[in-house]
Scaffold this motif. Structure first.
Motif, PDB file in Angstrom:
ATOM      1  N   GLN A 116       0.829  -1.192   0.000  1.00  0.00           N
ATOM      2  CA  GLN A 116       0.000   0.000   0.000  1.00  0.00           C
ATOM      3  C   GLN A 116       0.862   1.239   0.000  1.00  0.00           C
ATOM      4  OE1 GLN A 116      -2.946   0.719  -0.524  1.00  0.00           O
ATOM      5  NE2 GLN A 116      -4.448  -0.643   0.413  1.00  0.00           N
ATOM      6  N   VAL A 117       0.480   2.228  -0.779  1.00  0.00           N
ATOM      7  CA  VAL A 117       1.193   3.498  -0.841  1.00  0.00           C
ATOM      8  C   VAL A 117       0.320   4.571  -0.211  1.00  0.00           C
ATOM      9  CG1 VAL A 117       2.067   5.298  -2.369  1.00  0.00           C
ATOM     10  CG2 VAL A 117       2.514   2.895  -2.887  1.00  0.00           C
ATOM     11  N   GLN A 118       0.946   5.408   0.577  1.00  0.00           N
ATOM     12  CA  GLN A 118       0.244   6.556   1.151  1.00  0.00           C
ATOM     13  C   GLN A 118       0.992   7.831   0.810  1.00  0.00           C
ATOM     14  OE1 GLN A 118      -0.274   5.717   5.439  1.00  0.00           O
ATOM     15  NE2 GLN A 118      -2.471   5.855   5.028  1.00  0.00           N
ATOM     16  N   LEU A 119       0.236   8.871   0.433  1.00  0.00           N
ATOM     17  CA  LEU A 119       0.776  10.215   0.284  1.00  0.00           C
ATOM     18  C   LEU A 119       0.071  11.065   1.334  1.00  0.00           C
ATOM     19  CD1 LEU A 119       1.644   9.004  -2.481  1.00  0.00           C
ATOM     20  CD2 LEU A 119       1.226  11.250  -3.471  1.00  0.00           C
ATOM     21  N   VAL A 120       0.848  11.623   2.233  1.00  0.00           N
ATOM     22  CA  VAL A 120       0.272  12.379   3.339  1.00  0.00           C
ATOM     23  C   VAL A 120       0.743  13.822   3.264  1.00  0.00           C
ATOM     24  CG1 VAL A 120       0.079  12.582   5.838  1.00  0.00           C
ATOM     25  CG2 VAL A 120       0.188  10.318   4.770  1.00  0.00           C
ATOM     26  N   GLU A 121      -0.227  14.737   3.093  1.00  0.00           N
ATOM     27  CA  GLU A 121       0.081  16.157   3.028  1.00  0.00           C
ATOM     28  C   GLU A 121       0.016  16.775   4.424  1.00  0.00           C
ATOM     29  OE1 GLU A 121      -2.558  15.691  -0.850  1.00  0.00           O
ATOM     30  OE2 GLU A 121      -2.725  15.052   1.254  1.00  0.00           O
ATOM     31  N   SER A 122       0.762  17.852   4.593  1.00  0.00           N
ATOM     32  CA  SER A 122       0.706  18.629   5.826  1.00  0.00           C
ATOM     33  C   SER A 122       1.109  20.066   5.512  1.00  0.00           C
ATOM     34  CB  SER A 122       1.624  18.041   6.897  1.00  0.00           C
ATOM     35  OG  SER A 122       2.969  18.034   6.447  1.00  0.00           O
ATOM     36  N   GLY A 123       0.788  20.962   6.452  1.00  0.00           N
ATOM     37  CA  GLY A 123       1.225  22.348   6.320  1.00  0.00           C
ATOM     38  C   GLY A 123       0.154  23.333   5.915  1.00  0.00           C
ATOM     39  N   GLY A 124      -1.046  22.850   5.638  1.00  0.00           N
ATOM     40  CA  GLY A 124      -2.115  23.771   5.285  1.00  0.00           C
ATOM     41  C   GLY A 124      -2.592  24.559   6.493  1.00  0.00           C
ATOM     42  N   GLY A 125      -3.460  25.549   6.223  1.00  0.00           N
ATOM     43  CA  GLY A 125      -3.990  26.344   7.322  1.00  0.00           C
ATOM     44  C   GLY A 125      -4.549  27.657   6.840  1.00  0.00           C
ATOM     45  N   LEU A 126      -4.761  28.545   7.804  1.00  0.00           N
ATOM     46  CA  LEU A 126      -5.298  29.884   7.529  1.00  0.00           C
ATOM     47  C   LEU A 126      -4.153  30.888   7.541  1.00  0.00           C
ATOM     48  CD1 LEU A 126      -7.659  31.925   7.280  1.00  0.00           C
ATOM     49  CD2 LEU A 126      -7.759  31.913   9.793  1.00  0.00           C
ATOM     50  N   VAL A 127      -4.101  31.726   6.517  1.00  0.00           N
ATOM     51  CA  VAL A 127      -3.041  32.734   6.427  1.00  0.00           C
ATOM     52  C   VAL A 127      -3.633  34.008   5.837  1.00  0.00           C
ATOM     53  CG1 VAL A 127      -2.305  31.957   4.131  1.00  0.00           C
ATOM     54  CG2 VAL A 127      -0.675  33.148   5.603  1.00  0.00           C
ATOM     55  N   GLN A 128      -3.077  35.136   6.223  1.00  0.00           N
ATOM     56  CA  GLN A 128      -3.544  36.414   5.694  1.00  0.00           C
ATOM     57  C   GLN A 128      -3.000  36.653   4.282  1.00  0.00           C
ATOM     58  OE1 GLN A 128      -2.457  39.462   8.516  1.00  0.00           O
ATOM     59  NE2 GLN A 128      -4.261  39.074   9.774  1.00  0.00           N
ATOM     60  N   PRO A 129      -3.695  37.459   3.495  1.00  0.00           N
ATOM     61  CA  PRO A 129      -3.166  37.817   2.166  1.00  0.00           C
ATOM     62  C   PRO A 129      -1.770  38.399   2.281  1.00  0.00           C
ATOM     63  CG  PRO A 129      -5.442  38.506   2.363  1.00  0.00           C
ATOM     64  CD  PRO A 129      -5.044  38.026   3.728  1.00  0.00           C
ATOM     65  N   GLY A 130      -0.899  37.961   1.379  1.00  0.00           N
ATOM     66  CA  GLY A 130       0.493  38.379   1.424  1.00  0.00           C
ATOM     67  C   GLY A 130       1.378  37.476   2.242  1.00  0.00           C
ATOM     68  N   GLY A 131       0.781  36.558   2.963  1.00  0.00           N
ATOM     69  CA  GLY A 131       1.543  35.655   3.806  1.00  0.00           C
ATOM     70  C   GLY A 131       2.099  34.454   3.055  1.00  0.00           C
ATOM     71  N   SER A 132       2.717  33.552   3.822  1.00  0.00           N
ATOM     72  CA  SER A 132       3.367  32.377   3.242  1.00  0.00           C
ATOM     73  C   SER A 132       2.951  31.108   3.970  1.00  0.00           C
ATOM     74  CB  SER A 132       4.888  32.519   3.326  1.00  0.00           C
ATOM     75  OG  SER A 132       5.354  33.630   2.590  1.00  0.00           O
ATOM     76  N   LEU A 133       2.985  30.012   3.246  1.00  0.00           N
ATOM     77  CA  LEU A 133       2.799  28.682   3.812  1.00  0.00           C
ATOM     78  C   LEU A 133       3.702  27.718   3.064  1.00  0.00           C
ATOM     79  CD1 LEU A 133      -1.075  28.136   4.227  1.00  0.00           C
ATOM     80  CD2 LEU A 133       0.608  28.277   6.064  1.00  0.00           C
ATOM     81  N   ARG A 134       4.082  26.646   3.753  1.00  0.00           N
ATOM     82  CA  ARG A 134       4.864  25.599   3.119  1.00  0.00           C
ATOM     83  C   ARG A 134       4.147  24.275   3.288  1.00  0.00           C
ATOM     84  NH1 ARG A 134      10.309  22.519   4.792  1.00  0.00           N
ATOM     85  NH2 ARG A 134      11.285  22.257   2.754  1.00  0.00           N
ATOM     86  N   LEU A 135       3.776  23.663   2.188  1.00  0.00           N
ATOM     87  CA  LEU A 135       3.130  22.363   2.205  1.00  0.00           C
ATOM     88  C   LEU A 135       4.165  21.265   2.011  1.00  0.00           C
ATOM     89  CD1 LEU A 135      -0.005  23.043  -0.048  1.00  0.00           C
ATOM     90  CD2 LEU A 135       0.292  23.455   2.398  1.00  0.00           C
TER      91      LEU A 135
END
Length: 121
Positions: free
Chosen positions: A1-20
């Motif tokens: 079995q293969v799993q792809l697990v994402e993380s790093g999402g969330g709420l951010v203000q315009p102009g901000g940054s996130l890393r997935l």
């Protein structure tokens, strides 16, 4: 079995940054291309960025210059650095990977479960 697990999402203000992040696990023999797609409410899933095993990248015009895709082949992980986020970037972000598992002799496309990114003040 293969799993792809994402993380790093969330709420951010315009102009901000996130890393997935998206980590692939299982009986993986090799990974070809990896990528990020997104789907906003009421819209079709669309390509955000892809990266080959050699590191060649491709971006949607809407994210060029703001998003950067990268991968760690040793960790079977793909990343998406998102800067200068806009409200229109709000969506569920999905990673995918074209990979081969043991003992299958061919490659298959796998998807993660998605992570929500909301850009709002």
């Amino acid at each position: 079995q293969v799993q792809l697990v994402e993380s790093g999402g969330g709420l951010v203000q315009p102009g901000g940054s996130l890393r997935l992040s998206c980590a692939a696990s299982g009986s993986i023999v090799s990974i070809n291309a990896m990528g990020w797609f997104r789907q906003a409410p009421g819209k079709q899933r669309e390509l955000v960025a892809t990266i080959t095993s050699a590191g060649t990248t491709n971006y949607a015009d809407s994210v060029k210059g703001r998003f950067t895709i990268a991968r760690d082949n040793a960790e079977n992980t793909v990343y998406l650095q998102m800067n200068s986020l806009k409200s229109e970037d709000t969506a569920v972000y999905y990673c995918n990977a074209v990979l081969r598992t043991n003992p299958t002799p061919y490659e298959r496309l796998y998807w993660g479960q998605g992570t929500q990114v909301t850009v709002s003040s």
